[in-house]
Motif scaffolding. Structure first.
Motif, PDB file in Angstrom:
ATOM      1  N   PRO A 105       0.751  -1.320   0.037  1.00 53.34           N
ATOM      2  CA  PRO A 105      -0.063   0.087  -0.145  1.00 53.34           C
ATOM      3  C   PRO A 105       0.733   1.199   0.020  1.00 53.34           C
ATOM      4  O   PRO A 105       0.314   2.325  -0.590  1.00 53.34           O
ATOM      5  CB  PRO A 105      -0.864  -0.145   1.248  1.00 53.34           C
ATOM      6  N   GLY A 106       1.997   0.968   0.789  1.00 50.10           N
ATOM      7  CA  GLY A 106       2.906   2.214   0.660  1.00 50.10           C
ATOM      8  C   GLY A 106       3.570   2.683  -0.517  1.00 50.10           C
ATOM      9  O   GLY A 106       3.696   3.593  -0.849  1.00 50.10           O
ATOM     10  N   VAL A 107       4.046   1.538  -1.486  1.00 47.73           N
ATOM     11  CA  VAL A 107       4.421   1.942  -2.739  1.00 47.73           C
ATOM     12  C   VAL A 107       3.380   2.458  -3.558  1.00 47.73           C
ATOM     13  O   VAL A 107       3.852   3.285  -4.264  1.00 47.73           O
ATOM     14  CB  VAL A 107       4.621   0.245  -3.454  1.00 47.73           C
ATOM     15  N   ARG A 108       2.360   1.825  -3.580  1.00 47.32           N
ATOM     16  CA  ARG A 108       1.014   2.472  -4.221  1.00 47.32           C
ATOM     17  C   ARG A 108       0.982   3.910  -3.898  1.00 47.32           C
ATOM     18  O   ARG A 108       0.676   4.779  -4.818  1.00 47.32           O
ATOM     19  CB  ARG A 108      -0.140   1.874  -4.016  1.00 47.32           C
ATOM     20  N   ARG A 109       1.033   4.467  -2.667  1.00 51.28           N
ATOM     21  CA  ARG A 109       0.988   5.856  -2.413  1.00 51.28           C
ATOM     22  C   ARG A 109       2.080   6.633  -2.808  1.00 51.28           C
ATOM     23  O   ARG A 109       1.984   7.606  -3.077  1.00 51.28           O
ATOM     24  CB  ARG A 109       0.934   6.001  -0.857  1.00 51.28           C
ATOM     25  N   LEU A 110       3.179   6.114  -2.934  1.00 53.79           N
ATOM     26  CA  LEU A 110       4.488   6.829  -2.958  1.00 53.79           C
ATOM     27  C   LEU A 110       4.533   7.096  -4.743  1.00 53.79           C
ATOM     28  O   LEU A 110       5.543   7.904  -5.194  1.00 53.79           O
ATOM     29  CB  LEU A 110       5.833   6.001  -2.786  1.00 53.79           C
ATOM     30  N   MET A 111       4.020   5.887  -5.486  1.00 55.70           N
ATOM     31  CA  MET A 111       4.433   6.299  -6.948  1.00 55.70           C
ATOM     32  C   MET A 111       3.012   6.746  -7.559  1.00 55.70           C
ATOM     33  O   MET A 111       1.846   6.949  -7.129  1.00 55.70           O
ATOM     34  CB  MET A 111       4.537   4.698  -7.601  1.00 55.70           C
ATOM     35  N   ASP A 112       3.257   7.145  -8.893  1.00 55.73           N
ATOM     36  CA  ASP A 112       1.910   7.413  -9.703  1.00 55.73           C
ATOM     37  C   ASP A 112       1.024   6.686 -10.155  1.00 55.73           C
ATOM     38  O   ASP A 112      -0.228   6.754 -10.262  1.00 55.73           O
ATOM     39  CB  ASP A 112       2.354   8.619 -10.822  1.00 55.73           C
ATOM     40  N   GLU A 113       1.632   5.485 -10.721  1.00 54.83           N
ATOM     41  CA  GLU A 113       0.929   4.266 -11.325  1.00 54.83           C
ATOM     42  C   GLU A 113       1.464   3.094 -10.471  1.00 54.83           C
ATOM     43  O   GLU A 113       2.591   2.824 -10.185  1.00 54.83           O
ATOM     44  CB  GLU A 113       1.064   4.171 -12.712  1.00 54.83           C
ATOM     45  N   PHE A 114       0.529   2.258 -10.431  1.00 55.57           N
ATOM     46  CA  PHE A 114       0.791   0.825  -9.636  1.00 55.57           C
ATOM     47  C   PHE A 114      -0.070  -0.470 -10.284  1.00 55.57           C
ATOM     48  O   PHE A 114      -1.319  -0.112 -10.343  1.00 55.57           O
ATOM     49  CB  PHE A 114       0.580   1.016  -8.131  1.00 55.57           C
ATOM     50  N   ASP A 115       0.523  -1.385 -10.754  1.00 57.45           N
ATOM     51  CA  ASP A 115      -0.267  -2.621 -11.128  1.00 57.45           C
ATOM     52  C   ASP A 115       0.355  -3.946 -10.739  1.00 57.45           C
ATOM     53  O   ASP A 115       1.689  -3.952 -10.763  1.00 57.45           O
ATOM     54  CB  ASP A 115      -0.293  -2.661 -12.720  1.00 57.45           C
ATOM     55  N   ILE A 116      -0.460  -4.800 -10.157  1.00 59.27           N
ATOM     56  CA  ILE A 116       0.143  -6.030  -9.787  1.00 59.27           C
ATOM     57  C   ILE A 116      -0.840  -7.064 -10.673  1.00 59.27           C
ATOM     58  O   ILE A 116      -1.844  -7.200 -10.539  1.00 59.27           O
ATOM     59  CB  ILE A 116      -0.163  -5.960  -8.135  1.00 59.27           C
ATOM     60  N   VAL A 117      -0.014  -8.339 -10.954  1.00 59.89           N
ATOM     61  CA  VAL A 117      -0.503  -9.406 -11.525  1.00 59.89           C
ATOM     62  C   VAL A 117       0.157 -10.541 -10.643  1.00 59.89           C
ATOM     63  O   VAL A 117       1.602 -10.648 -10.566  1.00 59.89           O
ATOM     64  CB  VAL A 117      -0.161  -9.546 -12.798  1.00 59.89           C
ATOM     65  N   SER A 118      -0.634 -11.203 -10.258  1.00 62.56           N
ATOM     66  CA  SER A 118       0.146 -12.687  -9.553  1.00 62.56           C
ATOM     67  C   SER A 118      -0.928 -13.996  -9.885  1.00 62.56           C
ATOM     68  O   SER A 118      -1.952 -13.961  -9.880  1.00 62.56           O
ATOM     69  CB  SER A 118      -0.001 -12.285  -7.929  1.00 62.56           C
ATOM     70  N   ASP A 119       0.127 -14.927 -10.217  1.00 62.51           N
ATOM     71  CA  ASP A 119      -0.587 -16.342 -10.290  1.00 62.51           C
ATOM     72  C   ASP A 119      -0.043 -17.299  -9.583  1.00 62.51           C
ATOM     73  O   ASP A 119       1.195 -17.283  -9.061  1.00 62.51           O
ATOM     74  CB  ASP A 119      -0.283 -16.759 -11.880  1.00 62.51           C
ATOM     75  N   ILE A 120      -0.981 -17.874  -8.872  1.00 63.74           N
ATOM     76  CA  ILE A 120      -0.618 -18.957  -7.667  1.00 63.74           C
ATOM     77  C   ILE A 120       0.522 -20.107  -8.412  1.00 63.74           C
ATOM     78  O   ILE A 120      -0.066 -20.582  -9.396  1.00 63.74           O
ATOM     79  CB  ILE A 120      -1.750 -19.409  -6.971  1.00 63.74           C
TER      80      ILE A 120
END
Length: 139
Positions: A105-120
């Motif tokens: 959450p901190g990274v998302r606040r510090l940066m302008d754009e944020f995207d995460i993709v994860s596959d188990i």
């Protein structure tokens, strides 16, 4: 897209290396010292997550510097266990490591754009960027 340079994350010292390289890249783009610190902090969190949860991975950088836009794209990639519930890990205070739960959450606040993709069972890729604001000198 070809990202260069990259820092392989295999031990705690690689977190420091990724942070230092990210700060250098941010300075090269023209970010002010405050944004350089924000970017370095975001990189530390991303690299620490790789080290703690995936074991190994890499942090890659791409400088965007053209007439329309200047900025830095950071991509954190690992082949770890993946994230089962992304919305849960994006909540402040959620942690499985005993930390503060402020990392992603901190990274998302510090940066302008944020995207995460994860596959188990496959891994996680987090792509984030910071742009120099026109007329503000990137402070």
């Amino acid at each position: 897209m070809d990202f260069k340079p990259c820092v392989n994350i295999q031990n705690e010292w690689d977190i420091v290396g990724a942070r230092q390289l990210g700060r250098e890249q941010a300075k090269e783009v023209g970010f002010g010292t405050v944004d350089q610190a924000r970017i370095a902090t975001a990189i530390s969190e991303l690299a620490r997550n790789i080290y703690l949860y995936a074991g190994t991975g890499k942090i890659c950088f791409e400088i965007i510097n053209n007439l329309e836009r200047k900025g830095l794209i950071i991509v954190a990639v690992d082949q770890g266990p993946g994230i089962r519930d992304i919305s849960q890990v994006m909540q402040d205070g959620y942690t499985t490591s005993g930390g503060l739960g402020a990392g992603l959450p901190g990274v998302r606040r510090l940066m302008d754009e944020f995207d995460i993709v994860s596959d188990i069972g496959v891994g996680t890729e987090i792509r984030t960027s910071k742009w120099i604001r026109k007329g503000l000198g990137g402070a």
